[in-house]
Scaffold this motif. Structure first.
Motif, mmCIF file in Angstrom:
data_model
loop_
_atom_site.group_PDB
_atom_site.id
_atom_site.type_symbol
_atom_site.label_atom_id
_atom_site.label_comp_id
_atom_site.label_asym_id
_atom_site.label_seq_id
_atom_site.Cartn_x
_atom_site.Cartn_y
_atom_site.Cartn_z
ATOM 1 N N ASP A 14 41.572 24.459 -16.269
ATOM 2 C CA ASP A 14 42.964 24.447 -15.844
ATOM 3 C C ASP A 14 43.189 23.398 -14.756
ATOM 4 O OD1 ASP A 14 41.825 25.532 -13.582
ATOM 5 O OD2 ASP A 14 42.552 27.564 -13.961
ATOM 6 N N MET A 15 44.463 23.198 -14.396
ATOM 7 C CA MET A 15 44.831 22.180 -13.409
ATOM 8 C C MET A 15 44.200 22.463 -12.052
ATOM 9 S SD MET A 15 46.421 19.384 -12.666
ATOM 10 C CE MET A 15 47.655 19.062 -13.927
ATOM 11 N N LYS A 16 44.099 23.732 -11.669
ATOM 12 C CA LYS A 16 43.522 24.083 -10.378
ATOM 13 C C LYS A 16 42.084 23.595 -10.270
ATOM 14 C CE LYS A 16 42.727 28.034 -7.318
ATOM 15 N NZ LYS A 16 42.873 29.510 -7.168
ATOM 16 N N THR A 17 41.336 23.745 -11.346
ATOM 17 C CA THR A 17 39.941 23.289 -11.345
ATOM 18 C C THR A 17 39.866 21.775 -11.186
ATOM 19 O OG1 THR A 17 39.339 25.132 -12.782
ATOM 20 C CG2 THR A 17 37.793 23.286 -12.650
ATOM 21 N N HIS A 18 40.745 21.080 -11.880
ATOM 22 C CA HIS A 18 40.768 19.618 -11.772
ATOM 23 C C HIS A 18 41.175 19.175 -10.368
ATOM 24 C CE1 HIS A 18 39.955 18.144 -15.833
ATOM 25 N NE2 HIS A 18 40.533 19.260 -16.273
ATOM 26 N N LEU A 19 42.167 19.843 -9.788
ATOM 27 C CA LEU A 19 42.604 19.480 -8.439
ATOM 28 C C LEU A 19 41.484 19.691 -7.428
ATOM 29 C CD1 LEU A 19 46.249 20.900 -8.367
ATOM 30 C CD2 LEU A 19 45.563 18.490 -8.338
ATOM 31 N N ARG A 20 40.746 20.802 -7.581
ATOM 32 C CA ARG A 20 39.634 21.057 -6.664
ATOM 33 C C ARG A 20 38.562 19.983 -6.819
ATOM 34 N NH1 ARG A 20 38.097 25.677 -8.449
ATOM 35 N NH2 ARG A 20 39.499 26.923 -7.150
ATOM 36 N N ALA A 21 38.278 19.613 -8.055
ATOM 37 C CA ALA A 21 37.278 18.568 -8.287
ATOM 38 C C ALA A 21 37.746 17.230 -7.719
ATOM 39 C CB ALA A 21 37.008 18.439 -9.786
ATOM 40 N N GLY A 22 39.022 16.908 -7.949
ATOM 41 C CA GLY A 22 39.556 15.661 -7.407
ATOM 42 C C GLY A 22 39.555 15.650 -5.892
ATOM 43 N N LEU A 23 39.891 16.799 -5.281
ATOM 44 C CA LEU A 23 39.928 16.903 -3.821
ATOM 45 C C LEU A 23 38.559 16.630 -3.215
ATOM 46 C CD1 LEU A 23 41.257 17.761 -1.123
ATOM 47 C CD2 LEU A 23 40.644 20.129 -1.712
ATOM 48 N N TRP A 24 37.543 17.351 -3.676
ATOM 49 C CA TRP A 24 36.221 17.197 -3.086
ATOM 50 C C TRP A 24 35.597 15.847 -3.423
ATOM 51 C CZ3 TRP A 24 34.333 19.775 0.780
ATOM 52 C CH2 TRP A 24 34.856 21.035 1.063
ATOM 53 N N SER A 25 35.826 15.377 -4.616
ATOM 54 C CA SER A 25 35.304 14.054 -4.978
ATOM 55 C C SER A 25 35.964 12.973 -4.126
ATOM 56 C CB SER A 25 35.554 13.776 -6.462
ATOM 57 O OG SER A 25 34.915 14.738 -7.264
ATOM 58 N N GLY A 26 37.270 13.129 -3.875
ATOM 59 C CA GLY A 26 37.984 12.166 -3.041
ATOM 60 C C GLY A 26 37.510 12.185 -1.603
ATOM 61 N N ILE A 27 37.293 13.389 -1.054
ATOM 62 C CA ILE A 27 36.801 13.491 0.325
ATOM 63 C C ILE A 27 35.421 12.846 0.443
ATOM 64 C CG2 ILE A 27 35.990 15.108 2.081
ATOM 65 C CD1 ILE A 27 38.234 16.995 1.229
ATOM 66 N N GLY A 70 42.196 11.517 -4.924
ATOM 67 C CA GLY A 70 41.456 12.332 -5.883
ATOM 68 C C GLY A 70 42.348 13.331 -6.595
ATOM 69 N N MET A 71 43.240 13.982 -5.840
ATOM 70 C CA MET A 71 44.140 14.945 -6.475
ATOM 71 C C MET A 71 45.163 14.250 -7.361
ATOM 72 S SD MET A 71 44.732 17.991 -3.679
ATOM 73 C CE MET A 71 45.341 16.929 -2.371
ATOM 74 N N ALA A 72 45.627 13.072 -6.938
ATOM 75 C CA ALA A 72 46.558 12.316 -7.786
ATOM 76 C C ALA A 72 45.884 11.902 -9.088
ATOM 77 C CB ALA A 72 47.062 11.087 -7.031
ATOM 78 N N PHE A 103 32.256 12.769 -12.627
ATOM 79 C CA PHE A 103 33.200 11.918 -13.345
ATOM 80 C C PHE A 103 34.256 11.353 -12.393
ATOM 81 C CE2 PHE A 103 37.187 11.548 -15.821
ATOM 82 C CZ PHE A 103 36.796 10.536 -16.683
ATOM 83 N N TYR A 104 34.786 12.218 -11.530
ATOM 84 C CA TYR A 104 35.805 11.751 -10.587
ATOM 85 C C TYR A 104 35.223 10.758 -9.578
ATOM 86 C CZ TYR A 104 39.508 14.861 -12.179
ATOM 87 O OH TYR A 104 40.484 15.464 -12.923
#
Length: 679
Positions: A14-27, A70-72, A103-104
């Motif tokens: 789901d989107m929440k999982t992707h946002l969490r992955a993008g957030l931590w990968s971005g940080i 990352g979230m974007a 991947f991110y």
């Protein structure tokens, strides 16, 4: 479309999982990039700029940018390549769930490095007018490296637990290691500074600091303190009101290299030969920085024009020399992009220059050593850029209906564009020139604002105590006067420059009307520093302080003063300098052409005589004709002969420059071309 198969289970998240992955990968990506950039800047400029607070700021800025990016990216990919397929539809991209964060990161980190390295290549290695096939080759190489890095990160760098409840150790461990490493580097830098301080500890009494500010290509008659109708210089006006204003300061040449060489050596162009015979300053001429450094000063040169720096030997003697966006990077890529977008600082490095100078002075002040800081601004140089809100204010009195913006754009697109006017390709009206002057004025006002910011910052921190501040320029600028653009030949439009001395309680406020020159800076500064005995015997400038005075009180000069200016052009000997479209042959730089046209001016009382090696001399009475519109060479032959004799007597009174081994560098000629001096 056939999917790229790497596994299964990825697109159904789901989107929440992707946002969490993008957030931590971005940080994670942001922290790593911030560490890399701050470490690079530490080695590139020094700990006075890339100190521990800088490192923390870099980490936080890039971590925040990485989180947002990352979230974007997660939103973008989840709604495109990674969207959940409809019933019976094949997924566009399918990857294992445990590869999500890898991947991110494999996208974010290579992209960030490509932007950072690409910006460095375009700003430092290949500035605008020197870009060629090599530029694109290195950019392509950087892109290829980024792709390989991305593939490698995805395949071999496991980040499946990044961001989970029990995996805080990954970013925390990284931050701890980064802090320790940064601390070790800063400790080494500070240890070196302590050793430096012990070697340079000045003897009492404490010497005054010297802050020398030079505005490139800035004419005095566009300063409000010199009577200009527009409020272009409110901060410099304040310094002039509290200090000493020189109304007849004359540049020793009409362009950067010879004028700066005269500023730093105290001799005229015929003596140092810079900019026509030599492209590198002779070791036989000690510089102001060398003399001050040998006498306990810590010195900085921060310049925005390569002709004021290391490439031509003008950084000699400085303990630290930084070419902002020329030889060195002084800010984070993310900050630079932000400043250019928010402050419209495209092509401007004034803000970064002030930040770097302020940090260096603050670091030096803590050592107890006196400082000599040379701070150079290049913003008023062509092409002129609108600096808001000042440009909007300055163009109010222009009838825009009479301005041909297409023609203005043609002569103001880049540094070489003004040649289109000089060779007659583009004709400009008076309204067009007024528009260009409004652009030019906005750049002066923008630099004035940064000078005010520098002064306020230093004053607030107590770093202006016992400090001589000098504000001046290397030469002026034609904007249609005498059918010229840019800065050539020797009319007062390019020779009359601003000069302000500010030293509260030491130099009383006032106005000085007698002729002074940039060659006077070296003997005056050394006198202020109590180093009169260090003034070289060959110095051609004069100490602007009265001999035998108590303290360093500057008093009004009396008696006649003769000053000189010189220019070697790159036009054939039969060119008429006073005619329109005079520089059709301003095409190539060669020593032969430079020898063909030698131009020298002598200022003596109300009179000015311009000698040309092609015999087409000019004579002006500046009291009656300050705009130099009436050539009196035929009407006043005796005065012309008198001044020519004085000029020849002066030239015969010293050993003139000779060619040195540093001359004729290809990079020097290439830089002349890139900055628009030749085509």
């Amino acid at each position: 479309m056939m999917p790229t198969q790497f596994g299964s289970g990825f697109v159904n998240m789901d989107m929440k999982t992707h946002l969490r992955a993008g957030l931590w990968s971005g940080i994670f990506t942001g922290l790593l990039v911030g560490f890399i950039e701050s470490t690079f800047l530490l080695f590139n400029t020094g700990s006075f700029l890339a100190n521990f607070p800088f490192f923390i700021r870099a980490s936080l800025l890039y971590a925040l940018a990485g989180a947002v990016g990352g979230m974007a990216l997660a939103v973008l990919l989840k709604n495109s390549l990674l969207r959940t397929p409809s019933q019976g539809e094949e997924p566009i991209l399918s990857l294992p769930a445990d590869k999500l964060k890898s991947f991110y990161v494999s996208i974010l980190l290579p992209f960030s490095l490509f932007v950072g390295i690409g910006a460095y290549l375009l700003d430092i290695v290949f500035p605008l007018l020197s870009r060629n096939f090599s530029t694109f080759f290195y950019l392509a190489l950087t892109g290829l490296f980024s792709i390989i890095l991305g593939v490698g990160l995805f395949k071999f760098f496991p980040l499946s637990k990044l961001g989970s409840e029990r995996s805080w150790f990954i970013p925390v461990s990284f931050m701890v290691l980064a802090v320790v490493y940064q601390g070790m580097l800063l400790g080494a830098e500070r240890g070196e500074l302590r050793g430096y301080t012990s070697r340079k500890s000045p003897a009492p009494p404490p010497k005054p600091n010297v802050l020398l500010i030079v505005m490139d290509t800035t004419r005095a008659d566009h300063f409000s303190s010199y009577g200009y109708r527009k409020p272009t210089t409110p901060h410099i006006d304040k310094l002039a009101k509290e200090g000493r204003l020189f109304t007849n300061a004359i540049a020793p040449s009409s362009w950067t290299i010879p004028s700066h060489a005269s500023l730093f050596t105290g001799v005229y162009s015929s003596k140092h030969g810079m900019g026509y015979l030599n492209s590198y300053l002779s070791e036989d001429l000690p510089t102001l920085a060398e003399i001050l450094s040998k006498n306990g000063y810590r010195s900085l040169s921060i310049y925005n024009n390569p002709f004021a720096g290391e490439m031509v030997g003008l950084s000699r003697g400085f303990d630290k020399a930084i070419g902002v966006d020329l030889d060195h990077r002084t800010s984070l890529t993310i900050e630079r992009l932000f400043q250019r977008l928010v402050y419209n600082d495209v092509g401007s490095n004034a803000r970064e220059t002030v930040d770097a100078a302020s940090n260096w002075i603050a670091t030096t002040a803590k050592t107890g050593l006196p400082y000599f800081a040379f701070v150079h601004f290049n913003d008023p140089h062509t092409p002129y850029r609108a600096r808001e809100p000042y440009f909007t204010e300055f163009k109010k009195d222009i009838n825009l209906n009479q301005v041909d913006l297409s023609k203005v754009a043609q002569v103001n697109a880049h540094r070489r564009s003004f040649h289109k006017y000089l060779n007659g390709e583009v004709q400009l009206s008076s309204a067009d020139f007024e528009y260009l002057k409004a652009l030019y004025d906005s750049e002066i006002r923008s630099v004035d604002e940064q000078i005010g910011r520098l002064m306020d910052s230093l004053k607030e921190k107590g770093f202006l105590k016992n400090t001589l501040v000098i504000v001046t320029a290397d030469h002026g600028e034609y904007i249609g006067e005498h059918q010229w653009m840019s800065h050539q030949f020797l009319y007062n439009t390019v020779l009359r420059i601003p000069m302000v001395f500010w030293y509260p309680e030491q130099i009383p406020p006032g106005i000085e009307t007698r002729y002074v020159s940039l060659v006077d800076i070296l003997p005056t500064v050394l006198s202020v520093a109590g180093l009169k005995d260090q003034i070289p015997v060959h110095t051609q400038g004069m100490n602007l302080l009265p001999e035998g005075s108590q303290g360093i009180n500057l008093v009004s000069l009396t008696g006649p003063r003769t000053v000189f200016s010189e220019w070697w052009s790159w036009v054939p000997a039969d060119t008429d300098q006073s005619s329109p479209n005079k520089s059709k042959a301003l095409l190539k730089f060669t020593k032969e052409a430079a020898k063909d046209i030698a131009t020298k001016a002598i200022f003596d009382g109300d009179w000015k005589f311009i000698w040309l090696s092609n015999g087409k001399h000019e004579l002006y009475n500046l009291a009656n004709d300050p705009e130099e519109q009436r050539n009196l060479i035929e009407a006043e032959p005796e005065k012309a002969q008198e001044l020519q004799a004085k000029l020849e007597q002066w030239l015969g009174s010293f050993q003139q420059a000779r060619v040195t081994s540093g001359s004729g560098k290809k990079e020097f000629k290439d830089m002349l071309k890139s900055l628009g001096y030749v085509q």
